[in-house]
Scaffold this motif. Structure first.
Motif: not given
Lengths: 272, 272
Positions: A21, A180, A182-186, A219, A223, A233-236
């Protein structure tokens, strides 16, 4: 799609796919893959991704004939590397690029917006790049023999290039740069898309997916119709939009426009 | 479903949902939630899950009237805790339970197969339990005020119980126990199912999901028809089957059969 003729591969045992991740997860995954596959002294094949934006920027630069790229893990490391290269009297221009928390590094030649790495700027020059997550992820797997870099830009080209090492060691660890630690979606979506591309190159039953590899495919399937929307839509992605970098999301969502597959070896990224 | 009458909640600001992939991720997630929501001195509400099998075993025990449970992080810690409780001359019987790598701990009264924690064994007694991942995950959030434990067994009951603290702090961190510090599928599916249950209790627009919370819902949606199949397919499930524990997978796939919502506080688990 650049690949009109798909080569088919026939394997004598299944490929094991795994996804980490973020760069903080990598060592445990490598340890487990070596343990499970009983390949203690062999290498784990790695494919590192940072869709938003490091690996897209790197592919963009090499696509525009940048001659070599040195990924480093901090602003300071970039300056040290530049000094070291200048001492060697290399005739090529040395460009510094990078970002922290999405923002361009002060005093550097370039930020991390892939569309800015044009041929007239990076062509035939050397690039040193430091980013928040992507270049850390690349360094996290530097001990391995085969480290490919990918993003949406070169998905199919990476799938084809990676088959040769995969047919030797029967494994692939996809390393998401994450955010950082942690997981990111993209990055996870891109991982699923890459694994799907690779699976399409051989017989469907010839693979085993770890839980995380399986999740990345699910996932990605969700998409598949609209990667650009996923980036919005993803946080980053949202963070970059706040910084006025929405155009980067458009650029990074473009898929399979480059045949360039960067490889990382001895601290340097070159076209494989 | 045990809940015939669903209470509706109206919130004045959105709830932030996050999911940590394993006990090793927890501190970073708590730090980020406090930072993002600017609730530095307040608590993060936590819901810990270990579908296969720790939290299912704990719910099963409390459902069968076990009076209190002490989760500990190792076999040795279990023995020390037992000695400490015996010194206090507690009149109740003290049972030791636990597993490592899926196998029951030698010399302990019970392993970690939830169906073995019957009323005639655990009823009115005290349990000390040590497991590979689940009890570590519980301890990872021991600093927080509201730590609920859930599994498929008590999904709806947990969703209802957790609304009170959520309406105070507007956040929820679901903590997957994972597998040796890494992602595992079954806990992630349960996380998505819990978040969906909670969302169904209020107006749909009143929440924000982190990338991992969003992914957990997508994975849960994929498996919604057949959780048992998901348990058969996931890596830890396969490992348990190899150990001859397929019946545990059947037990752990049963959903919403208990109203018991365990809460962890001051080293002890009791019914909330």
């Amino acid at each position: 799609m650049l690949y009109k003729f798909k080569q088919r591969f026939f394997l004598d045992r299944p490929i094991y796919f795994d996804v980490a991740f973020s760069y903080t997860d990598v060592q445990e995954h490598i340890f487990e893959i070596k343990n499970c596959l009983k390949i203690g002294h062999q290498d784990v094949n790695c494919a590192v991704v940072d869709v938003l934006r490091a690996t897209t920027t790197i592919i963009s630069s090499l696509h525009n004939e940048c001659s070599e790229i040195y990924p480093v893990i901090s602003k300071n490391a970039a300056k040290i590397k530049a000094r070291e290269l200048r001492k060697k009297n290399i005739k090529k221009k040395i460009l510094l690029a990078g970002e922290k928390d999405g923002k361009a590094l002060e005093g550097f030649d370039l930020g991390n917006s892939p569309s800015n790495f044009e041929r007239k700027i990076v062509g035939n020059n050397i690039l040193i790049i430091s980013t928040s997550n992507g270049t850390k992820a690349i360094h996290a797997v530097k001990e391995q023999e085969n480290v490919f870099l990918f993003s949406l830009a070169n998905l199919s080209a990476t799938a084809s290039s990676i088959m040769k090492p995969i047919m030797k060691n029967y494994n692939l660890l996809v390393v998401c740069s994450g955010r950082e630690g942690k997981y990111c979606e993209e990055d996870f979506i891109a991982s699923g898309l890459l694994i799907k591309r690779i699976i399409s190159l051989f017989n469907k039953k010839e693979y085993i997916c770890s839980d995380s590899a399986k999740a990345s495919i699910l996932i990605a399937n969700f998409y598949k119709e609209d990667i650009y929307q996923a980036l919005l839509d993803c946080s980053w992605g949202k963070h970059l939009i706040k910084l006025g970098l929405k155009k980067d999301l458009e650029f990074c969502s473009r898929t399979d426009w480059s045949n360039v597959v960067p490889k990382f070896k001895n601290g340097k990224i070159i076209v494989s």
